[in-house]
Scaffold this motif. Structure first.
Motif, short mmCIF file in Angstrom:
data_model
loop_
_atom_site.label_atom_id
_atom_site.label_comp_id
_atom_site.label_asym_id
_atom_site.label_seq_id
_atom_site.Cartn_x
_atom_site.Cartn_y
_atom_site.Cartn_z
N LYS A 1 42.61 32.75 34.75
CA LYS A 1 44.00 33.44 34.37
C LYS A 1 44.90 33.01 35.44
N PHE A 2 44.44 33.11 36.74
CA PHE A 2 45.38 32.94 37.99
C PHE A 2 45.19 31.68 38.64
N GLY A 3 44.45 30.78 38.48
CA GLY A 3 44.38 29.42 39.11
C GLY A 3 43.95 29.83 40.50
N ASP A 4 44.63 29.20 41.51
CA ASP A 4 44.17 29.19 42.96
C ASP A 4 44.62 30.41 43.44
N PHE A 5 45.48 31.07 42.86
CA PHE A 5 46.05 32.48 43.39
C PHE A 5 44.72 33.56 43.29
N ALA A 6 44.03 33.29 42.51
CA ALA A 6 43.04 34.03 42.51
C ALA A 6 42.05 34.39 43.61
N SER A 7 41.97 33.32 44.52
CA SER A 7 41.35 33.28 45.62
C SER A 7 41.60 34.30 46.80
N THR A 8 43.07 34.89 46.71
CA THR A 8 43.42 35.82 47.43
C THR A 8 43.72 37.29 46.97
N MET A 9 43.27 37.39 45.76
CA MET A 9 43.64 38.38 45.11
C MET A 9 42.29 39.44 44.83
N LEU A 10 42.69 40.75 44.59
CA LEU A 10 41.69 41.80 44.53
C LEU A 10 41.70 42.30 43.02
N PHE A 11 40.70 42.69 42.41
CA PHE A 11 40.61 43.05 41.07
C PHE A 11 39.57 44.19 40.86
N THR A 12 39.63 44.81 39.55
CA THR A 12 38.80 45.61 39.11
C THR A 12 38.35 44.83 37.72
N GLU A 13 37.12 45.11 37.46
CA GLU A 13 36.63 44.64 35.94
C GLU A 13 37.69 44.53 34.95
N ALA A 14 37.69 46.02 34.87
CA ALA A 14 38.92 46.22 33.73
C ALA A 14 40.25 45.62 33.75
N GLY A 15 40.70 45.68 35.14
CA GLY A 15 42.00 45.21 35.54
C GLY A 15 42.24 43.66 35.17
N LEU A 16 41.30 43.17 35.59
CA LEU A 16 41.07 41.59 35.41
C LEU A 16 41.08 41.34 33.79
N GLU A 17 40.27 41.95 32.94
CA GLU A 17 40.32 41.79 31.68
C GLU A 17 41.73 42.09 30.80
N GLN A 18 42.44 43.04 31.25
CA GLN A 18 43.62 43.53 30.57
C GLN A 18 44.87 42.70 31.41
N ALA A 19 44.54 41.98 32.20
CA ALA A 19 45.72 41.08 33.01
C ALA A 19 46.12 40.07 32.48
N THR A 20 47.59 39.98 32.40
CA THR A 20 48.27 38.91 31.79
C THR A 20 47.82 37.50 32.41
N ARG A 21 47.48 36.44 31.76
CA ARG A 21 47.46 35.25 32.44
C ARG A 21 48.73 34.70 33.16
N LEU A 22 48.75 34.34 34.32
CA LEU A 22 49.74 33.98 35.22
C LEU A 22 51.00 33.28 34.33
N PRO A 23 50.39 31.92 33.81
CA PRO A 23 51.39 31.18 33.10
C PRO A 23 52.40 31.98 31.99
N ALA B 1 49.27 54.32 36.65
CA ALA B 1 48.71 55.66 36.70
C ALA B 1 47.43 55.99 37.37
N ASP B 2 46.74 54.74 37.70
CA ASP B 2 45.22 54.88 38.47
C ASP B 2 45.62 54.60 39.67
N GLU B 3 44.95 55.46 40.49
CA GLU B 3 45.33 55.29 42.10
C GLU B 3 44.66 54.02 42.58
N VAL B 4 43.31 53.80 42.22
CA VAL B 4 42.50 52.45 42.75
C VAL B 4 43.19 51.17 42.38
N THR B 5 43.86 51.13 40.98
CA THR B 5 44.44 49.97 40.46
C THR B 5 45.77 49.75 41.16
N ALA B 6 46.55 50.86 41.41
CA ALA B 6 47.76 50.83 42.12
C ALA B 6 47.59 50.22 43.52
N ALA B 7 46.43 50.83 44.11
CA ALA B 7 46.24 50.25 45.50
C ALA B 7 46.00 48.71 45.43
#
Length: 396
Positions: free
Chosen positions: A63-85, A128-134
């Motif tokens: 979803k994020f290409g090389d940007f993924a190597s510097t990002m943080l995720f939750t499992e649900a957050g990654l599943e629902q995230a928009t692909r970067l393109p 609305a989710d504290e962890v996701t917002a962080a």
């Protein structure tokens, strides 16, 4: 991920440990890494957290290409995230509309906010989710014009905001093993809130591709987006974010580029005709957008059945909006006869597609008892009142 785990991960030591790990792959010796990290004095919870993040970063490459190597995720957050393109296309609408201050409500891990900020706009992200917002704070930390708040979309302060991007939660709450919400009234925030906001500000709303078309307002552009053959979202665009004269769009994204089919309304049905030499299977975005008729006419093709999204013609026309197959044989949809015919043709590798018939392709495949060195595609479908099987070869 719970708050305590995130706090430990977000220490300088935690982030340094995460960034020191080798790139995760299916060949990664997890037990060896765990043993080494524990011997070095790291807590079991921190080791589990950094390994989870390493695994999610590897998964996020798609979803994020090389940007993924510097990002943080939750499992649900990654599943629902928009692909970067795709997120970049969203951001482009705000840029073209001349908007400079955008709110991303229900920002998740920050994918769309990242693209909006990357386009040079000021973005205020809310979740609305504290962890996701962080986590969104971390992912947007490189952009000083991006801010993140923990709170609900309904309570967000939109003072000075010129446009809104809204991604209502369509899954149950949590960071892992969430379930899809099947009723639009269960979305958070509600559709009533989202559509009400669209009446006040230029607004983009991300929804699932299977969203009930009867609920789509008349005053917006509806765009279904397909990436690599998978329909990933329906975007509803209001005000200046919508393009003039376009109410329906099917956008196809492939490694070779982007292609779009647009119309001012659902297209009129194409005529029904006999099976020809070639069969076309429209991309799912074209089907969802109900632009099959326009596509059929552009290909010089007709429908095989007025209720089924297969088209046919005697001549081959290549199109990014449909896969084409050359039809070799037509059989009754009888598993014993098909097994014999496939065996006779030495077909051991078979792609099975079906529309208009109540058949489980996986169970049907077992009954065929395939063996051989040849490959083919088998369509299980209905033409009028007849259940048929069409043996074909993919040509594009």
């Amino acid at each position: 991920m719970e708050s305590a785990e995130l706090r430990e991960l977000l220490t300088p030591e935690g982030l340094a440990l995460l960034n020191s790990l080798p790139e995760y792959s299916s060949a990664t010796d997890v037990l060896k890494i765990v043993s080494e990290l524990r011997k070095a004095g790291n807590s079991a919870s921190l080791v589990a957290s950094v390994l989870t993040q390493a695994k999610l970063r590897a998964k996020a490459q798609a979803k994020f290409g090389d940007f993924a190597s510097t990002m943080l995720f939750t499992e649900a957050g990654l599943e629902q995230a928009t692909r970067l393109p795709v997120a970049a296309l969203h951001a482009g609408r705000f840029v073209r509309a001349g908007l400079t201050r955008v709110a991303d409500l229900g920002c998740g891990i920050g994918a769309d906010a990242l693209a909006i900020a990357g386009a040079g706009l000021s973005v205020h992200a809310v979740d609305a989710d504290e962890v996701t917002a962080a986590i969104a704070v971390m992912n947007l930390s490189a952009f000083p014009e991006a801010t993140v708040s923990h709170g609900t979309a309904e309570e967000a302060d939109l003072t000075g905001i010129e446009g809104v991007y809204l991604d209502p939660a369509r899954r149950s709450s949590g960071h892992n093993n969430t379930s899809r919400l099947t009723k639009s009234e269960d979305y958070s925030p509600s559709l009533d809130f989202a559509f009400g906001l669209a009446a006040q500000l230029p607004t983009g709303i991300k929804l699932g591709p299977g969203f009930d078309r009867e609920l789509i307002p008349d005053n917006c552009e509806a765009q279904w987006v397909s990436v690599g053959g998978d329909v990933v979202e329906l975007g509803l665009w209001f005000g200046p974010l919508a393009r003039e004269g376009i109410a329906r769009s099917a956008l196809i994204m492939t490694p070779e580029g982007m292609h779009e089919l647009t119309a001012a309304a659902d297209s009129a049905d194409a005529e029904v005709g006999p099976l020809g030499r070639y069969l076309y299977e429209p991309d799912g975005a074209v089907i969802r957008a109900r632009l099959i008729g326009d596509l059929a006419r552009s290909l010089g093709a007709h429908m095989l059945d007025e209720h089924i999204a297969y088209m046919s013609s005697e001549t081959l026309v290549h199109s990014p909006f449909a896969a084409a197959f050359e039809v070799h044989e037509q059989f009754p949809l009888d598993v014993k006869q098909l097994a014999a015919e496939l065996s006779k043709r030495n077909i051991g590798t078979l792609e099975i597609k079906k529309r208009g018939v109540d058949i489980d392709p996986a169970e049907f495949r077992k009954k065929l008892k395939l063996s051989g060195s040849e490959s083919a595609t088998l369509f299980l479908t209905r033409i009028g009142e007849r259940r048929v099987a069409l043996l074909a070869q993919r040509v594009n």
